[in-house]
Design a protein around this motif. Structure first.
Motif, PDB file in Angstrom:
ATOM      1  N   TRP A 235       7.348   5.908   5.195  1.00 29.89           N
ATOM      2  CA  TRP A 235       6.279   6.173   4.558  1.00 29.89           C
ATOM      3  C   TRP A 235       5.210   6.968   5.635  1.00 29.89           C
ATOM      4  O   TRP A 235       4.786   8.073   5.265  1.00 29.89           O
ATOM      5  CB  TRP A 235       5.279   5.149   4.218  1.00 29.89           C
ATOM      6  CG  TRP A 235       3.632   5.231   3.820  1.00 29.89           C
ATOM      7  CD1 TRP A 235       2.704   4.693   4.214  1.00 29.89           C
ATOM      8  CD2 TRP A 235       3.390   5.974   2.845  1.00 29.89           C
ATOM      9  NE1 TRP A 235       1.595   5.183   3.605  1.00 29.89           N
ATOM     10  CE2 TRP A 235       2.079   5.932   2.596  1.00 29.89           C
ATOM     11  CE3 TRP A 235       3.983   6.879   1.902  1.00 29.89           C
ATOM     12  CZ2 TRP A 235       1.279   6.862   1.578  1.00 29.89           C
ATOM     13  CZ3 TRP A 235       3.341   7.738   0.882  1.00 29.89           C
ATOM     14  CH2 TRP A 235       2.032   7.526   0.931  1.00 29.89           C
ATOM     15  N   GLU A 236       5.248   6.344   6.925  1.00 28.17           N
ATOM     16  CA  GLU A 236       4.411   7.367   7.973  1.00 28.17           C
ATOM     17  C   GLU A 236       5.472   8.702   8.283  1.00 28.17           C
ATOM     18  O   GLU A 236       4.661   9.676   8.421  1.00 28.17           O
ATOM     19  CB  GLU A 236       4.829   6.382   9.400  1.00 28.17           C
ATOM     20  CG  GLU A 236       3.850   5.293   9.506  1.00 28.17           C
ATOM     21  CD  GLU A 236       2.664   5.498   9.004  1.00 28.17           C
ATOM     22  OE1 GLU A 236       1.990   6.453   9.693  1.00 28.17           O
ATOM     23  OE2 GLU A 236       1.786   4.688   8.459  1.00 28.17           O
TER      24      GLU A 236
ATOM     25  N   GLU B 204       9.932  -3.038   7.225  1.00 28.87           N
ATOM     26  CA  GLU B 204       9.840  -2.297   8.486  1.00 28.87           C
ATOM     27  C   GLU B 204      10.353  -0.965   8.020  1.00 28.87           C
ATOM     28  O   GLU B 204       9.566   0.194   8.520  1.00 28.87           O
ATOM     29  CB  GLU B 204      10.658  -3.013   9.496  1.00 28.87           C
ATOM     30  CG  GLU B 204      10.553  -2.048  10.898  1.00 28.87           C
ATOM     31  CD  GLU B 204      11.315  -2.896  12.189  1.00 28.87           C
ATOM     32  OE1 GLU B 204      11.299  -2.112  12.951  1.00 28.87           O
ATOM     33  OE2 GLU B 204      11.738  -3.787  11.594  1.00 28.87           O
ATOM     34  N   ASP B 205      11.295  -0.912   7.312  1.00 22.41           N
ATOM     35  CA  ASP B 205      11.856   0.487   6.939  1.00 22.41           C
ATOM     36  C   ASP B 205      11.013   1.348   5.917  1.00 22.41           C
ATOM     37  O   ASP B 205      10.894   2.497   5.978  1.00 22.41           O
ATOM     38  CB  ASP B 205      13.420   0.293   6.264  1.00 22.41           C
ATOM     39  CG  ASP B 205      14.367  -0.139   7.282  1.00 22.41           C
ATOM     40  OD1 ASP B 205      13.846  -0.177   8.700  1.00 22.41           O
ATOM     41  OD2 ASP B 205      15.370  -0.645   6.675  1.00 22.41           O
ATOM     42  N   ALA B 206      10.456   0.610   5.307  1.00 14.00           N
ATOM     43  CA  ALA B 206       9.493   1.163   4.203  1.00 14.00           C
ATOM     44  C   ALA B 206       8.275   1.560   4.936  1.00 14.00           C
ATOM     45  O   ALA B 206       7.920   2.787   4.698  1.00 14.00           O
ATOM     46  CB  ALA B 206       8.906   0.191   3.237  1.00 14.00           C
TER      47      ALA B 206
ATOM     48  N   HIS C 206      11.314   8.358  -3.286  1.00  9.38           N
ATOM     49  CA  HIS C 206      11.886   8.344  -1.592  1.00  9.38           C
ATOM     50  C   HIS C 206      12.170   7.059  -1.234  1.00  9.38           C
ATOM     51  O   HIS C 206      13.200   6.857  -0.349  1.00  9.38           O
ATOM     52  CB  HIS C 206      10.679   9.089  -1.075  1.00  9.38           C
ATOM     53  CG  HIS C 206      10.286  10.455  -1.312  1.00  9.38           C
ATOM     54  ND1 HIS C 206       9.113  10.484  -2.170  1.00  9.38           N
ATOM     55  CD2 HIS C 206      10.468  11.612  -0.968  1.00  9.38           C
ATOM     56  CE1 HIS C 206       9.095  11.806  -2.302  1.00  9.38           C
ATOM     57  NE2 HIS C 206       9.971  12.632  -1.568  1.00  9.38           N
ATOM     58  N   PHE C 207      11.617   5.971  -1.846  1.00 10.68           N
ATOM     59  CA  PHE C 207      11.910   4.470  -1.331  1.00 10.68           C
ATOM     60  C   PHE C 207      13.169   3.859  -2.136  1.00 10.68           C
ATOM     61  O   PHE C 207      13.225   2.642  -2.005  1.00 10.68           O
ATOM     62  CB  PHE C 207      10.560   3.846  -1.472  1.00 10.68           C
ATOM     63  CG  PHE C 207       9.796   4.412  -0.625  1.00 10.68           C
ATOM     64  CD1 PHE C 207       9.335   4.094   0.668  1.00 10.68           C
ATOM     65  CD2 PHE C 207       8.837   5.326  -1.137  1.00 10.68           C
ATOM     66  CE1 PHE C 207       8.661   4.587   1.620  1.00 10.68           C
ATOM     67  CE2 PHE C 207       7.643   5.992  -0.312  1.00 10.68           C
ATOM     68  CZ  PHE C 207       7.663   5.382   1.013  1.00 10.68           C
ATOM     69  N   HIS C 208      13.906   4.587  -2.683  1.00  9.55           N
ATOM     70  CA  HIS C 208      15.218   3.813  -3.487  1.00  9.55           C
ATOM     71  C   HIS C 208      16.047   3.613  -2.390  1.00  9.55           C
ATOM     72  O   HIS C 208      16.130   4.265  -1.463  1.00  9.55           O
ATOM     73  CB  HIS C 208      15.837   4.918  -4.374  1.00  9.55           C
ATOM     74  CG  HIS C 208      16.822   4.248  -5.272  1.00  9.55           C
ATOM     75  ND1 HIS C 208      16.253   3.526  -6.466  1.00  9.55           N
ATOM     76  CD2 HIS C 208      18.129   4.430  -5.143  1.00  9.55           C
ATOM     77  CE1 HIS C 208      17.463   2.964  -7.031  1.00  9.55           C
ATOM     78  NE2 HIS C 208      18.340   3.670  -6.480  1.00  9.55           N
TER      79      HIS C 208
ATOM     80  N   GLY D 254       0.869  -1.111   0.155  1.00  8.57           N
ATOM     81  CA  GLY D 254       0.090   0.125   0.163  1.00  8.57           C
ATOM     82  C   GLY D 254       0.892   1.444   0.036  1.00  8.57           C
ATOM     83  O   GLY D 254       0.304   2.311   0.601  1.00  8.57           O
ATOM     84  N   ILE D 255       2.161   1.090  -0.538  1.00  2.00           N
ATOM     85  CA  ILE D 255       2.825   2.341  -0.505  1.00  2.00           C
ATOM     86  C   ILE D 255       3.360   2.552  -1.940  1.00  2.00           C
ATOM     87  O   ILE D 255       3.551   1.728  -2.753  1.00  2.00           O
ATOM     88  CB  ILE D 255       4.102   1.857   0.228  1.00  2.00           C
ATOM     89  CG1 ILE D 255       4.056   1.668   1.843  1.00  2.00           C
ATOM     90  CG2 ILE D 255       5.288   3.259   0.341  1.00  2.00           C
ATOM     91  CD1 ILE D 255       5.083   1.353   2.383  1.00  2.00           C
ATOM     92  N   PRO D 256       3.432   3.799  -2.379  1.00  2.00           N
ATOM     93  CA  PRO D 256       3.850   4.228  -3.880  1.00  2.00           C
ATOM     94  C   PRO D 256       5.043   4.117  -3.816  1.00  2.00           C
ATOM     95  O   PRO D 256       6.161   4.154  -3.106  1.00  2.00           O
ATOM     96  CB  PRO D 256       3.178   5.707  -3.761  1.00  2.00           C
ATOM     97  CG  PRO D 256       2.995   6.163  -2.652  1.00  2.00           C
ATOM     98  CD  PRO D 256       2.772   5.186  -1.672  1.00  2.00           C
TER      99      PRO D 256
END
Length: 478
Positions: free
Chosen positions: A436-437, A430-432, A422-424, A416-418
């Motif tokens: 995201w939060e 857990e880190d993702a 930012h997520f490279h 459920g995360i785009p």
């Protein structure tokens, strides 16, 4: 003209050659799924083996009479009589050609090596037996009444969940759909596993089904054993139908269908029916209904049994559908071309084995790359990614590239995360979630905007966002 003993000798020789041919086939090491299926395509050999053993069984039964004739009191006359018939036969047919059994098996092996037969056996969507092709049946299913409209991926998961479909609607078009689904699964099973015995599977499924049906516990057809299907007073003789409620029965008596059936009975001279005849007619109707319901339920049980056996192909089909949804048309075409090249290379028998003790990756020429190049690119370093299902990427280049590939994108979508920039470099779930939060709390999330972020590709491979693509298409420039 051959004697019984000569026929037995030839049959034993043919059986030995058939056994050796089957062993030779299974000793081969298949390098692709297509070759693995072609190795099990030994139906002609198995049929010939069965025919030979049947012939031998009959010959051995008839051999006793021949031995008794040769070993009796007139053994010499019997011997010379057989010798005379053999000479007469060859005198009448002096130039009859005889094809040795060796040539027959050589011709069979050449025919079995035809690669086109495997292509004719499966459709393109079935991928040489790796996947199921239920598109036509899915379209037939969604057009049925009283069914939940689902997409193809959901249908692959739920096509054998028959208990969710209302029992009172399991007739007509639904029954035709069931028969088509059963026929396809049986056909696919015979093509993928030709050496398996479909009759044994059907007998096993029937035994399990009869036990549950006798107890009234078959899913979707649960019933109380010994329960009456309706009072005799609520049975319509003209329409041959029982009703469970008085109000429904009274409404039926006023319907046009009942009036027409009643008038038809009166024209035949039937005005009244006694209680005993009424009970007999009701019993016949109930038995016919139970028999029909049992046939439909057994068809459902067979489909569930086939789906259980073909579970690996079913899961591979679902994974293939999910993967294709994440690919563009260009990537799909490139993948098909790559699979064709791999099949040609794997099926090449003249290719020599490559000496590769270090398990180095192969280069463009099909040979292992130099060891210094392997070390330079760090291809021996493992980079696991938990978001991709703990998939391990070899080398930094493959690891960096995978963040924009379908596997990682699918994993992020499941979380459920785009999948934004930012997520490279984020590989742990857990880190993702933590990042995201944090992004949501600071207001730096990249909300999805269809006009600017959804991409479309034209026939030439050019990529545009949705707004630009719609404008160009409206102007006729695409």
């Amino acid at each position: 003209m051959e004697s019984l003993l000569e026929q037995q000798r030839k049959a034993h020789e043919e059986i030995e050659r058939l056994e050796q041919a089957i062993v030779d086939q299974f000793m081969k090491d298949p390098k692709s799924v297509g070759l693995a299926i072609s190795l099990t395509g030994l139906v002609p050999e198995v049929n010939s083996y069965t025919s030979c053993t049947t012939t031998l069984t009959g010959n051995y039964k008839a051999r006793k009479a021949e031995i008794d004739a040769l070993s009796g009191t007139s053994e010499f006359s019997e011997f010379y009589g057989r010798l005379k018939s053999i000479k007469d036969y060859h005198r009448r047919y002096p130039n009859e050609t005889v094809e040795p059994l060796e040539l027959e098996f050589i011709n069979q092996s050449k025919q079995n090596g035809d690669d086109d037969e495997l292509d004719k056996l499966f459709s393109g969507e079935e991928g040489s037996g790796r996947f199921l092709d239920l598109h036509a049946l899915h379209e037939r299913y969604v057009n049925l009444k009283n069914v939940k409209k689902t997409d193809y991926l959901t249908y692959l998961t739920e096509f054998d969940h028959f208990s969710e479909y209302p029992k009172e609607h399991k007739y007509g078009e639904y029954l035709k759909y069931l028969q088509e689904l059963k026929s396809y699964l049986e056909s696919f099973f015979k093509r993928v596993k030709p050496l398996s015995n479909l009759d044994d599977i059907r007998i096993d499924a029937e035994r399990t089904f009869n036990e549950k049906w006798a107890q009234g516990k078959f899913p979707g057809w649960e019933r109380q054993i010994g329960a009456d299907d309706g009072s005799i007073d609520l049975f319509c003789v003209a329409c041959r139908k029982s009703y469970s409620k008085k109000t429904v029965y009274d409404a039926h008596l006023k319907s046009k269908k009942h009036i027409k059936s009643a008038n038809s009975m009166m024209e035949k001279g039937i005005t009244s029916i006694d209680h005993e005849t009424r009970e007999k007619l009701k019993l016949e109707v109930d038995e016919g209904k139970d028999k029909r319901e049992k046939e439909i339920a057994f068809t459902e049980a067979l489909i569930q049994k086939y789906a259980e056996i073909l579970g690996s192909q079913r899961e591979d089909t679902k994974a293939n559908v999910e993967r294709k949804r994440a690919l563009t048309d260009r990537e799909r075409r490139m993948e098909l071309e790559a699979e064709e090249v791999d099949d040609v290379e794997s099926e090449s028998e003249d290719e020599d084995k490559i000496y590769n003790p270090l398990k180095l990756p192969l280069g463009w020429d099909g040979k292992p790359i130099p060891y210094w190049l392997y070390k330079l690119h760090g291809l021996g370093v493992e980079y696991p990614c938990e978001i991709c299902g703990n998939y391990v990427y070899m080398g930094r280049k493959a690891f960096d590239r995978h963040f924009q590939e379908w596997r990682h994108a699918h994993g992020m979508r499941c979380l459920g995360i785009p999948n934004t920039r930012h997520f490279h470099e984020i590989t742990l779930i857990e880190d993702a979630y933590a990042l995201w939060e944090k992004l949501k709390s600071t207001g730096k999330t990249d909300e999805f905007k269809a006009d600017t972020m959804e991409e479309f590709e034209d026939l030439d491979g050019n990529v545009f966002n949705k707004k630009t693509y719609d404008d160009l298409k409206r102007q006729g420039l695409l």
